[in-house]
Design a protein around this motif. Structure first.
Motif, PDB file in Angstrom:
ATOM      1  N   PRO A  36      38.248  43.966 100.153  1.00 54.02           N
ATOM      2  CA  PRO A  36      38.603  45.356  99.835  1.00 54.02           C
ATOM      3  C   PRO A  36      38.801  46.243 101.054  1.00 54.02           C
ATOM      4  CG  PRO A  36      36.288  44.940  99.371  1.00 54.02           C
ATOM      5  CD  PRO A  36      36.903  43.621  99.661  1.00 54.02           C
ATOM      6  N   ASP A  37      38.209  45.867 102.191  1.00 52.52           N
ATOM      7  CA  ASP A  37      38.327  46.702 103.383  1.00 52.52           C
ATOM      8  C   ASP A  37      39.417  46.218 104.328  1.00 52.52           C
ATOM      9  OD1 ASP A  37      36.161  48.259 102.484  1.00 52.52           O
ATOM     10  OD2 ASP A  37      34.723  46.854 103.361  1.00 52.52           O
ATOM     11  N   ARG A  38      40.142  45.146 103.972  1.00 56.85           N
ATOM     12  CA  ARG A  38      41.147  44.585 104.865  1.00 56.85           C
ATOM     13  C   ARG A  38      42.566  45.014 104.512  1.00 56.85           C
ATOM     14  NH1 ARG A  38      40.124  40.075 107.693  1.00 56.85           N
ATOM     15  NH2 ARG A  38      41.980  40.826 108.793  1.00 56.85           N
ATOM     16  N   LEU A  39      42.805  45.380 103.252  1.00 49.04           N
ATOM     17  CA  LEU A  39      44.151  45.686 102.797  1.00 49.04           C
ATOM     18  C   LEU A  39      44.274  47.172 102.487  1.00 49.04           C
ATOM     19  CD1 LEU A  39      44.748  42.610 100.467  1.00 49.04           C
ATOM     20  CD2 LEU A  39      45.565  42.935 102.810  1.00 49.04           C
ATOM     21  N   ALA A  40      45.242  47.817 103.133  1.00 52.18           N
ATOM     22  CA  ALA A  40      45.436  49.251 102.956  1.00 52.18           C
ATOM     23  C   ALA A  40      46.384  49.570 101.810  1.00 52.18           C
ATOM     24  CB  ALA A  40      45.961  49.868 104.253  1.00 52.18           C
ATOM     25  N   ALA A  41      47.130  48.580 101.347  1.00 57.55           N
ATOM     26  CA  ALA A  41      48.044  48.766 100.217  1.00 57.55           C
ATOM     27  C   ALA A  41      48.386  47.399  99.655  1.00 57.55           C
ATOM     28  CB  ALA A  41      49.309  49.504 100.645  1.00 57.55           C
ATOM     29  N   ALA A  42      48.798  47.365  98.394  1.00 56.64           N
ATOM     30  CA  ALA A  42      49.122  46.092  97.748  1.00 56.64           C
ATOM     31  C   ALA A  42      50.158  46.320  96.663  1.00 56.64           C
ATOM     32  CB  ALA A  42      47.870  45.453  97.160  1.00 56.64           C
ATOM     33  N   ILE A  43      50.942  45.268  96.421  1.00 58.42           N
ATOM     34  CA  ILE A  43      51.911  45.270  95.324  1.00 58.42           C
ATOM     35  C   ILE A  43      51.754  43.956  94.574  1.00 58.42           C
ATOM     36  CG2 ILE A  43      54.342  45.379  94.671  1.00 58.42           C
ATOM     37  CD1 ILE A  43      54.873  46.904  97.263  1.00 58.42           C
ATOM     38  N   SER A  44      51.443  44.048  93.292  1.00 56.71           N
ATOM     39  CA  SER A  44      51.202  42.877  92.450  1.00 56.71           C
ATOM     40  C   SER A  44      52.343  42.728  91.458  1.00 56.71           C
ATOM     41  CB  SER A  44      49.870  43.024  91.707  1.00 56.71           C
ATOM     42  OG  SER A  44      49.687  41.961  90.794  1.00 56.71           O
ATOM     43  N   GLY A  45      53.143  41.683  91.642  1.00 56.79           N
ATOM     44  CA  GLY A  45      54.245  41.408  90.735  1.00 56.79           C
ATOM     45  C   GLY A  45      53.877  40.317  89.751  1.00 56.79           C
ATOM     46  N   ALA A  46      53.837  40.642  88.461  1.00 53.66           N
ATOM     47  CA  ALA A  46      53.584  39.656  87.405  1.00 53.66           C
ATOM     48  C   ALA A  46      52.365  38.805  87.728  1.00 53.66           C
ATOM     49  CB  ALA A  46      54.807  38.773  87.187  1.00 53.66           C
ATOM     50  N   GLY A  47      51.266  39.459  88.088  1.00 52.84           N
ATOM     51  CA  GLY A  47      50.066  38.745  88.511  1.00 52.84           C
ATOM     52  C   GLY A  47      48.995  38.676  87.441  1.00 52.84           C
ATOM     53  N   ILE A  48      48.322  37.533  87.371  1.00 57.83           N
ATOM     54  CA  ILE A  48      47.219  37.346  86.420  1.00 57.83           C
ATOM     55  C   ILE A  48      45.979  38.072  86.928  1.00 57.83           C
ATOM     56  CG2 ILE A  48      45.583  35.610  85.578  1.00 57.83           C
ATOM     57  CD1 ILE A  48      48.022  33.714  85.338  1.00 57.83           C
ATOM     58  N   SER A  49      45.259  38.699  86.010  1.00 53.67           N
ATOM     59  CA  SER A  49      43.990  39.339  86.348  1.00 53.67           C
ATOM     60  C   SER A  49      42.824  38.732  85.590  1.00 53.67           C
ATOM     61  CB  SER A  49      44.060  40.847  86.056  1.00 53.67           C
ATOM     62  OG  SER A  49      44.296  41.080  84.674  1.00 53.67           O
ATOM     63  N   ASN A  50      43.097  38.067  84.451  1.00 55.46           N
ATOM     64  CA  ASN A  50      42.029  37.577  83.580  1.00 55.46           C
ATOM     65  C   ASN A  50      42.447  36.217  83.025  1.00 55.46           C
ATOM     66  OD1 ASN A  50      40.198  37.053  81.518  1.00 55.46           O
ATOM     67  ND2 ASN A  50      40.252  39.122  80.681  1.00 55.46           N
ATOM     68  N   TRP A  51      41.896  35.152  83.568  1.00 58.86           N
ATOM     69  CA  TRP A  51      42.296  33.807  83.161  1.00 58.86           C
ATOM     70  C   TRP A  51      41.921  33.504  81.709  1.00 58.86           C
ATOM     71  CZ3 TRP A  51      45.822  31.636  85.875  1.00 58.86           C
ATOM     72  CH2 TRP A  51      45.885  31.819  87.258  1.00 58.86           C
ATOM     73  N   VAL A  52      40.879  34.129  81.199  1.00 59.29           N
ATOM     74  CA  VAL A  52      40.475  33.868  79.814  1.00 59.29           C
ATOM     75  C   VAL A  52      41.513  34.424  78.849  1.00 59.29           C
ATOM     76  CG1 VAL A  52      38.716  34.261  78.048  1.00 59.29           C
ATOM     77  CG2 VAL A  52      38.028  33.787  80.411  1.00 59.29           C
ATOM     78  N   SER A  53      41.905  35.676  79.046  1.00 54.98           N
ATOM     79  CA  SER A  53      42.914  36.247  78.151  1.00 54.98           C
ATOM     80  C   SER A  53      44.272  35.594  78.368  1.00 54.98           C
ATOM     81  CB  SER A  53      43.017  37.759  78.362  1.00 54.98           C
ATOM     82  OG  SER A  53      43.438  38.063  79.677  1.00 54.98           O
ATOM     83  N   ASP A  54      44.565  35.253  79.613  1.00 56.12           N
ATOM     84  CA  ASP A  54      45.838  34.602  79.901  1.00 56.12           C
ATOM     85  C   ASP A  54      45.953  33.264  79.185  1.00 56.12           C
ATOM     86  OD1 ASP A  54      48.286  34.069  81.801  1.00 56.12           O
ATOM     87  OD2 ASP A  54      46.981  32.331  82.036  1.00 56.12           O
ATOM     88  N   TYR A  55      44.845  32.555  79.020  1.00 55.77           N
ATOM     89  CA  TYR A  55      44.906  31.230  78.402  1.00 55.77           C
ATOM     90  C   TYR A  55      45.572  31.282  77.034  1.00 55.77           C
ATOM     91  CZ  TYR A  55      43.797  26.911  76.102  1.00 55.77           C
ATOM     92  OH  TYR A  55      43.923  25.728  75.419  1.00 55.77           O
ATOM     93  N   GLY A  56      45.199  32.257  76.218  1.00 59.99           N
ATOM     94  CA  GLY A  56      45.699  32.290  74.850  1.00 59.99           C
ATOM     95  C   GLY A  56      46.973  33.072  74.653  1.00 59.99           C
ATOM     96  N   THR A  57      47.456  33.768  75.691  1.00 60.68           N
ATOM     97  CA  THR A  57      48.638  34.611  75.516  1.00 60.68           C
ATOM     98  C   THR A  57      49.841  34.142  76.334  1.00 60.68           C
ATOM     99  OG1 THR A  57      47.821  36.103  77.255  1.00 60.68           O
ATOM    100  CG2 THR A  57      47.272  36.664  74.976  1.00 60.68           C
ATOM    101  N   ALA A  58      49.629  33.288  77.324  1.00 59.08           N
ATOM    102  CA  ALA A  58      50.727  32.801  78.155  1.00 59.08           C
ATOM    103  C   ALA A  58      51.335  31.543  77.543  1.00 59.08           C
ATOM    104  CB  ALA A  58      50.230  32.511  79.569  1.00 59.08           C
ATOM    105  N   ASP A  59      52.525  31.174  78.042  1.00 59.38           N
ATOM    106  CA  ASP A  59      53.205  29.999  77.494  1.00 59.38           C
ATOM    107  C   ASP A  59      52.881  28.717  78.250  1.00 59.38           C
ATOM    108  OD1 ASP A  59      54.592  30.412  79.853  1.00 59.38           O
ATOM    109  OD2 ASP A  59      56.582  30.238  78.967  1.00 59.38           O
ATOM    110  N   ILE A  60      51.951  28.776  79.224  1.00 58.25           N
ATOM    111  CA  ILE A  60      51.584  27.557  79.974  1.00 58.25           C
ATOM    112  C   ILE A  60      50.061  27.424  80.037  1.00 58.25           C
ATOM    113  CG2 ILE A  60      53.671  27.222  81.346  1.00 58.25           C
ATOM    114  CD1 ILE A  60      52.243  28.793  83.604  1.00 58.25           C
TER     115      ILE A  60
END
Length: 695
Positions: free
Chosen positions: A567-591
């Motif tokens: 958290p102290d190393r990055l001054a800005a970030a851009i997240s494109g189509a990124g997963i945040s929760n593998w549990v929810s992703d399991y049942g909602t993604a196509d892979i």
């Protein structure tokens, strides 16, 4: 295979790659040392060059050039031709008013291409010949003797009539607005929703192989398998067709894989040559004498899940007897992943391309066994390779970091290389792309890592320290490398160093490196990325307080992960189509398979669930201090939009600056020129807001 193409003509490997070109010229390519910086408006000046195809006699190379049209948000294609020896000037052969593409070589040496639904031919041997219209003709794979054309087509499904218990029931069923389904695999990114039921022969009909005389006549079904055969190829004597088919493709609880089959042209007898569910088979090809088959084999997803393996297994090149029998691994002691096989005419060698670090090169191995030999070399990517019938000359695109690719040719041993096009000279005389270089460093545990660094436009050490943007690739099993990337060049043009790293799980560095993040996505690879940041800061005038991270797909997950772990190393970030929760992703993604393999199971299994929770950025979102821009497609089914929404909400709850850009009707790969330009402008604005370069 294009219509009327002779079966053994030209081996071709088409890698999925977008490359950038401008209209052709013949002057030497030079990069302007004092040129202006790349501008966003240049996006519509850039053009993409399609995969080159060398003629059967090795004398000519055709390729396509596609322009981006701002007014229509669309593309317009042209077909070009150049002499393979570099002696003739590249020329456009499609007409001024044609939107052309799909070039292919005919047996008589003429070039055929499509413009809309119409077909045209041109004779390259006639200077300034105008294209002539010809009947489009059926598609298919022509036999070596030229008599037959083979192709697959779906079997017409049986009619299905729905009945109702009453008119009242019918009226309310017809008034229903929505979807109904009861099958497992109901979604696929970029596809219709729901996708057809794979179990249903009406919704997902089988295909069969059909033969028809090239001289004209009725197409006749050769097979009645009830499967979906693909990747057809002829035996040299035209007596047999080789193909792949999955005998259990209707089992929705099992991941697709294919076995090698043959079918006799005279009798229709089908033989299944491989039977091991533990392997996925790809690109089977007959040897020139028809006695052997070369193919690529890798571990199947079913096997990895069944064995709860802690790796994904090797990908190797095998040979087997044409009638079936023992398989011989030709690359068992070679650490990289072999591509599709190409037999030399004498049957002594099998050629293939493979990634090696950030490069892609041509390799060969003796068909009877022996060490793998590298044919082409250098810090470059050999892309869209195509070889003539005699296996004497090849053509390809050359990818580099700081210039768009050009078409090249060489002899089959990689020597006598010639650049056949010089299409970027006008552009490079005006614009100076950011200089690129390869960087190598060690991660926290000593693992060697390779990366690629772009310098800011007009770089001078005295003007530093500069901000740094770090870009992580998707996959994770892919790799950055020697490619000209417009967006990253755009950042460099606006005063940023730009770093790409091939962190662990990247392809091109061997199986141990490829599978090193199994069960811990984000941990070791995250360390690799941050080691790259440390290396660049230590060796270049970079401000450690102005470092940002960007990525899409797995790169978006990497963004989400790094802002929670560093958290102290990055001054800005851009997240494109990124997963945040593998549990929810399991049942909602196509892979779901990515979790079932590399996370060791399902979220209802304790061990797998613990991994999913531990490696989810959302679990650690309370640590984030980095202002983050989220970019996502509205109908993304590979990484559903709600993954970005969860992380965005978390950052807003804890008071971290965050912004969301959701692209309407866009799937995982956010497409369209207007969207691309809008996205790049907003991403640069985000960097300039939080990392602004010194002026």
């Amino acid at each position: 295979m294009p219509a009327l193409m002779h079966a053994p003509a030209r081996w071709s490997i088409a890698l999925a790659v977008a490359v950038l070109v401008l209209p052709a010229c013949v002057t030497a390519q030079t990069t302007a040392s004092g040129g202006r910086a790349l501008a966003i408006e240049d996006y519509y000046r850039m053009k993409s060059i399609g995969a080159p195809q060398i003629s059967p006699d090795g004398r000519w190379v055709t390729f396509t050039v596609t322009a981006r049209i701002e007014e229509t948000n669309d593309d317009r294609g042209e077909v070009w031709l150049v002499g393979a020896d570099g002696s003739a000037r590249a020329r456009r052969v499609s007409g001024d008013d044609q939107n052309a593409g799909s070039p292919s070589w005919l047996e008589d040496g003429r070039l055929r291409f499509m413009a809309g639904d119409a077909a045209f031919v041109v004779d390259p041997r006639v200077a300034d010949a105008a294209p002539s219209p010809v009947p489009a003709g059926p598609a298919g794979l022509v036999s070596p003797d030229g008599r037959l054309r083979a192709r697959t087509r779906p079997v017409p499904p049986p009619a299905r009539v729905r009945t109702y218990a009453s008119d009242f029931e019918r009226r309310h069923e017809e008034r229903f607005e929505g979807v109904q389904f009861d099958w497992l695999n109901f979604q696929r990114d970029g596809g219709p929703f729901p996708v057809p039921d794979s179990r249903d022969p009406v919704a997902n009909p089988p295909s069969e192989i059909y033969l028809e005389p090239t001289a004209g006549g009725e197409a006749v079904a050769l097979t009645r398998l009830g499967l979906q055969p693909r990747d057809l190829s002829w035996s040299p004597d035209a007596g047999t067709l080789l193909f792949l088919a999955d005998t259990e493709y209707r089992d929705e609880l099992r991941y697709a894989r294919a076995d090698v089959h043959t079918v006799a042209v005279e009798t229709g007898e089908v033989r299944r040559l491989t039977h091991d569910d533990g392997f996925e088979n790809r690109a089977p090809r007959y040897s020139p004498d028809g006695s052997r088959i070369a193919l690529v084999r890798s571990w199947s997803t079913n096997r990895i899940i069944r064995e709860k393996a802690n790796h994904g297994g090797p990908t190797d090149l095998f040979v087997m007897p044409a009638g079936g029998g023992p398989l011989t691994n030709l690359t068992a002691d070679w650490p990289l992943q072999a591509g599709a096989p190409m037999w030399s005419p004498d049957g002594r060698w099998i050629y293939f391309t493979a990634q090696t670090g950030g490069a892609t090169h041509l390799f060969r191995v003796p068909a009877d066994g022996g060490p793998v030999e590298q044919v082409t070399t250098g810090e470059r990517r050999i892309l869209s390779l195509t070889i003539d019938d005699a296996f004497r000359r090849m053509a390809y695109l050359v990818g580099t970091l700081d210039a768009p690719p050009e078409v090249h040719s060489a002899t089959i041993d990689g020597r006598n290389e010639r650049r056949l096009t010089d299409v970027h000279a006008p552009f490079l005389a005006e614009v100076a792309p950011g200089r690129g270089e390869t960087v190598r460093f060690r991660s926290a545990d000593g693992t060697p890592i390779e990366g690629f660094l772009l310098y800011p436009h007009g770089y001078s050490p005295e003007r530093g320290p500069y901000p740094l943007v770090v870009s992580s690739h998707g996959g994770p099993h892919s790799a950055s490398g020697y490619d000209f990337d417009f967006k990253l060049q755009y950042f460099a043009a606006n005063g940023y160093f730009v770093l790409e790293t091939n962190f662990r799980s990247s392809t091109g560095y061997g199986d141990d490196f490829l599978w090193a993040t199994w069960g811990a996505w984000g941990t070791k690879d995250g360390q690799d990325v941050m080691a790259g940041v440390d290396h660049v800061i230590a060796n270049h005038p970079v401000d450690p307080n102005r470092v940002g991270h960007i990525g899409h797909s797995y790169g978006g997950f990497m963004t989400n992960w790094l802002i929670t772990q560093y958290p102290d190393r990055l001054a800005a970030a851009i997240s494109g189509a990124g997963i945040s929760n593998w549990v929810s992703d399991y049942g909602t993604a196509d892979i779901a398979r990515t979790k079932e393999t590399e996370f060791f199971g399902y979220p209802w299994e304790e061990h797998a669930r613990d991994i999913m929770i531990r490696q989810s950025p959302l679990t650690w979102a309370g640590r984030v201090r980095t202002p983050t821009l989220f970019v996502h497609g509205e109908v993304d089914q590979r990484v559903p939009y709600e993954e970005a929404e969860q992380m965005y909400t978390a950052l807003k709850k804890i008071g971290v600056p965050a912004r969301m850009i959701q692209y309407a009707d866009m799937a995982h790969g956010i497409r369209g020129h207007w969207n691309n330009v809008h996205r790049m402008m907003n991403e640069l604005h985000w960097w300039n807001t939080w990392l602004r370069p010194r002026t």
